[in-house]
Every structure is written in structure tokens, then in C-alpha cells.
Design a protein around this motif. Sequence first.
Motif: not given
Length: 329
Positions: A264-270
Motif C-alpha cells: 500500500q505504501a508503495f502504491k501511495d508513492g511513499l
Amino acid sequence: MERVFRNSSYLNAMSTTGTKTRVRDVNPQSGMCPLCIRECPFLCEIGLSTFRGREVLYPDPEYFGESTASSLKDYGLDWSHVQILSSLRGAEGIEPDPDKMLFPNVSVETEIGGVKLKMPIAMGAYGSTDIARKYWDGLAVGAALAGVILIVGENVCGVDPASEFSNGKVIRSPEMERRIKLFREFWDGRYGDVAVQTNIEDQRMGVDEYVVSKLEVNIVERKWGQGAKAIGGEIRVRSLERAIELKRRGYLVLPDPEDPEVQQAFKDGLFKSFERHSRVGSPKATDVIEDVEKLREMGAKVVTIKTGAYRPIDVAWTLRVASEAKVDY
Ligand code: SF4
């Protein structure tokens, strides 16, 4: 212009991580500003690593695949301290006759581990990094024409998305094939050769067997650790699917691409890329001797060891074991 000082102050502001300090008269040990202020508008290495932790060990990830790196550390000893002096009497590589001793006539040919070289160079190793993949053409053609050894580095088969496996062993890697074939196309078959370096993951995937038996590679280079660090080789992976694939192929991928929160963090661009690490070995003398024998039985004509800058006791041990195992260089 930024300068590198002989003390450790450079560590808190480096172009490799895009960090800067607020003032220039920094602490010689830490590089910290003598007054570190609450409202500081700059991002120094201390500040960056506070937010990103060990991720900052790696140079700016944005440049992965578009850059190569050098160290900022001043060791207090460099090539400028070495002066090559020539000899007045006699000559090497040419007959000592004033009419023949003209510099373009001098031969710098040599031999390493039974491999003839037009000049004393073994280049490498260029492994699974994007830089190595993108610039392989120039490296392969140049090395083949120059008559030197070119080394395909570690993890090439393991990272090749088109690799085919059977029971966990690689049976085909188009990228490895391309690299070997291109060198051979321009190689005169007499000077230099293309070598393949293998580390722990490569050994587990059967890369030695594959390159020696199917691609007829003559030189296998065993890899012990890394040149500058006691962690494995690292590449950056910018796709979640690739990160999962590499984890399933046996690599250490950070952060864990199978963790739903990380996904999720990767998909959110974090964060924008995963780190793929490979393992460092911990060789034992008897295993090394058996391993070298096995490689020769497999058909490797030349077996070599590449190791990093380890402690003197390890260097001495490596030399002894390499000698007992009769590695070629
Ligand atoms: S955070 Fe502190 S040490 Fe870092 S640049 Fe700012 S003032 Fe200097």
C-alpha cells in the motif's frame, strides 16, 4: 563548489545523497553545524537519515541505472603518491635497440591464469545493474577488440525477467546469452575472454553449470563479498511485481514486497523503489577446494576468485586457500 576534506566533515553533506549543511564551518568529526537549529531549512545527512534510516546508505536512488559511483573518502594515499620510474638500461616488451625502442612498438602482452591478454586488464564485473545491462554493447565490443578479460558480474540470470527455470535451476537466460554472444562476435579467440562471476544465489540457481555447459564459458569467477562493503550487491527495483518475483527467486528484497502494508505504501508513492540484496559468503577451506574441483569437472577451464577489501588476516587466508585449491588467478 563543494570540497572533500581529509577529516570526516564531508559525511554530513554529500552530493551522492543530495545533502547540504546550513553553514560551512562544521564539526570535523560529524560534519554537524556547530549550532544545529530547530528551524533549519537544509537537509543534511543527519537529517535525511533521521527520516529514511538505512535507506540513505545507498546513493540517491533516483539515479539508479543512470549513474556509476565513486567514493568521497580521502584515504590519505592515492595514485599521485606513486611515481612510475623507467629504467635507463635494458627494456621490457621490446628489444633494447634504440631503433626499435619506439613506444608504439612496445608489447604489453601478458598472461593471467593461462589466458593471453593484449594488455594486463581484467574488466569488471558488470552484473545485474541497469548500467551494466544498458552499456554492455560498448563494454563487450571494446573488451573483445582490446584482447582483455571482461567479466559478467553476479545475479544476471537471477534478475533477468525472461530467465527460465526448471526445479529451481536456470536453464535459459536471454540476457546472459546476449552478453556472452556479443563478446564472442568481436573476439579473435586468442586474446582475452569473457568470464562469468557467480555468487551464492547464482550457485543455488545453477548458473555455473548453465554458462559452462550451455554457453561454453571458459572462465568462472567465484565471488566472495563486495569490494567496498560487507553487504551483498544491491540493485533498485521500481516495480512491485518485479520485487515480488525477485523475492521468490531467493533474493532479500527490502522492504518486504509481499507485506500488504508495504504494498500500500508503495502504491501511495511513499517510496519509489525496492532494494534487492544478494548474500555474502562465508567460505570454508575444504568447501573451497571441493568447489574449485567441481567447477573444473563441470568444464570450467579457468577458475578465479574475486574478493573484497577484507582484513589482512582474511586476505592472507584467501591467498593460502586459493593456492591450495589451485585457482588460476
Ligand atoms: S539539521 Fe542541523 S546539522 Fe543539519 S544542516 Fe541543519 S543545522 Fe546543520
